[in-house]
Design an enzyme around this catalytic site. Structure first.
Site, PDB file in Angstrom:
ATOM      1  N   SER A   1      30.975  28.259  24.422  1.00  0.00           N
ATOM      2  CA  SER A   1      30.920  26.862  24.277  1.00  0.00           C
ATOM      3  C   SER A   1      30.549  26.098  22.795  1.00  0.00           C
ATOM      4  CB  SER A   1      30.160  25.999  25.417  1.00  0.00           C
ATOM      5  OG  SER A   1      30.406  26.878  26.627  1.00  0.00           O
TER       6      SER A   1
ATOM      7  N   HIS B   1      28.516  14.190  14.738  1.00  0.00           N
ATOM      8  CA  HIS B   1      28.762  13.546  13.538  1.00  0.00           C
ATOM      9  C   HIS B   1      27.962  12.221  13.337  1.00  0.00           C
ATOM     10  CE1 HIS B   1      31.911  16.554  13.326  1.00  0.00           C
ATOM     11  NE2 HIS B   1      32.059  16.087  14.656  1.00  0.00           N
TER      12      HIS B   1
ATOM     13  N   CYS C   1      31.157  26.042  29.664  1.00  0.00           N
ATOM     14  CA  CYS C   1      31.851  26.651  30.587  1.00  0.00           C
ATOM     15  C   CYS C   1      30.759  27.798  31.116  1.00  0.00           C
ATOM     16  CB  CYS C   1      32.974  27.533  29.835  1.00  0.00           C
ATOM     17  SG  CYS C   1      34.035  26.606  29.095  1.00  0.00           S
TER      18      CYS C   1
END
EC number: 4.1.1.50
Length: 263
Positions: free
Chosen positions: A113, A118, A141
């Site tokens: 994963s 940002h 996942c």
């Protein structure tokens, strides 16, 4: 789905948590605006963001495979982590609809994963409004939901407005071949937030249950001008000026909260 699913193979569901955190500030002069942006760049540089995401990975019980991070010129930073499956103890309670820790470890089981952040500092050249935005994605996942990291993340930033999206995609099969499109109960993202967070924010849900889509908007309830003016004290401002600044700041928060401009 209160009982544990007996799966054929491994869990193929992808659970994605995406959210934006906004910090609003009033910086009256060009010098104050520059100082605010410099403060944000220092406070949330790539090194600090890496530590925050490392704590997130710890909370959801994963292993870090790779870290890519970058401080940008003139402003902003990004960090991306690839994470891998890791199992600690008994994961039977991982999907309980309850707040995650701040930031105690939680048992988990994940397949490959990623976690990303940002940042986007910006300022208005005339109104004196400066806004810092952090975009964060946690995609897993496996058995645990990334919502367990939400509580910690909101407390890691100065968050005036938060928008949160959570989606479960794909399907996984049980031993009888039946497809399951979600493997845990969820009524609202709000149930994953601690009581103090729920009390501090005005919140609205927009959920599409049949599509396993969940959306929550959050706006800080209490407004104290001292927390928003940068480089000056609110008590030193002329009362009329202070009133006008307060109105501009609160309008900015409302516009972000409702995703539309307010006349």
């Amino acid at each position: 789905m209160e009982t544990k699913l007996e799966l054929h193979g491994f869990n193929n569901l992808t659970k994605s948590l995406s959210f934006n955190i906004y910090d609003i500030c009033y910086a009256r002069t060009e010098e104050q605006r520059k100082a605010y942006i410099d403060y944000i760049d220092e406070m949330y540089n790539a090194e600090r963001l890496t530590q925050i995401l490392s704590d997130v990975v710890k909370i959801i019980g994963a292993n870090i495979l790779n870290i890519a991070r970058q401080d940008y010129e003139p402003h902003g930073a990004s960090v991306t982590m690839l994470i891998a499956e890791h199992e600690i103890g008994d994961p039977s309670t991982d999907n309980e609809e309850s707040p995650g820790p701040l930031p105690d470890a939680i048992v988990a089981h994940l397949d490959k994963s990623h976690v990303t952040v940002h940042t986007y500092p910006e300022s208005h050249p005339y109104e004196g409004i400066s806004t810092f935005r952090a975009d964060i994605d946690v995609s897993t996942c496996g058995l645990i939901s990334p919502l367990k990291a939400l509580n910690y993340l909101i407390h890691s930033f100065d968050s005036d407005v938060v928008t949160v999206d959570y989606r479960v995609r794909g399907f996984t099969r049980d031993v009888d071949g039946k497809k399951h499109y979600i493997d845990h109960d969820i009524n609202s993202i709000q149930n994953y937030l601690s009581e103090d967070t729920q009390n501090a924010y005005q919140m609205i849900d927009v959920n599409v249950y049949q599509e396993n889509l969940f959306h929550t908007k959050m706006k800080l309830k209490n407004f104290n001008l001292d927390n928003y003016v940068f480089g000056v004290n609110a008590s030193d401002l002329d009362p009329a000026e202070a009133k006008g600044i307060s109105e501009r700041l609160q309008r900015e928060m409302l516009e972000i909260f409702y995703s539309r401009n307010v006349e």
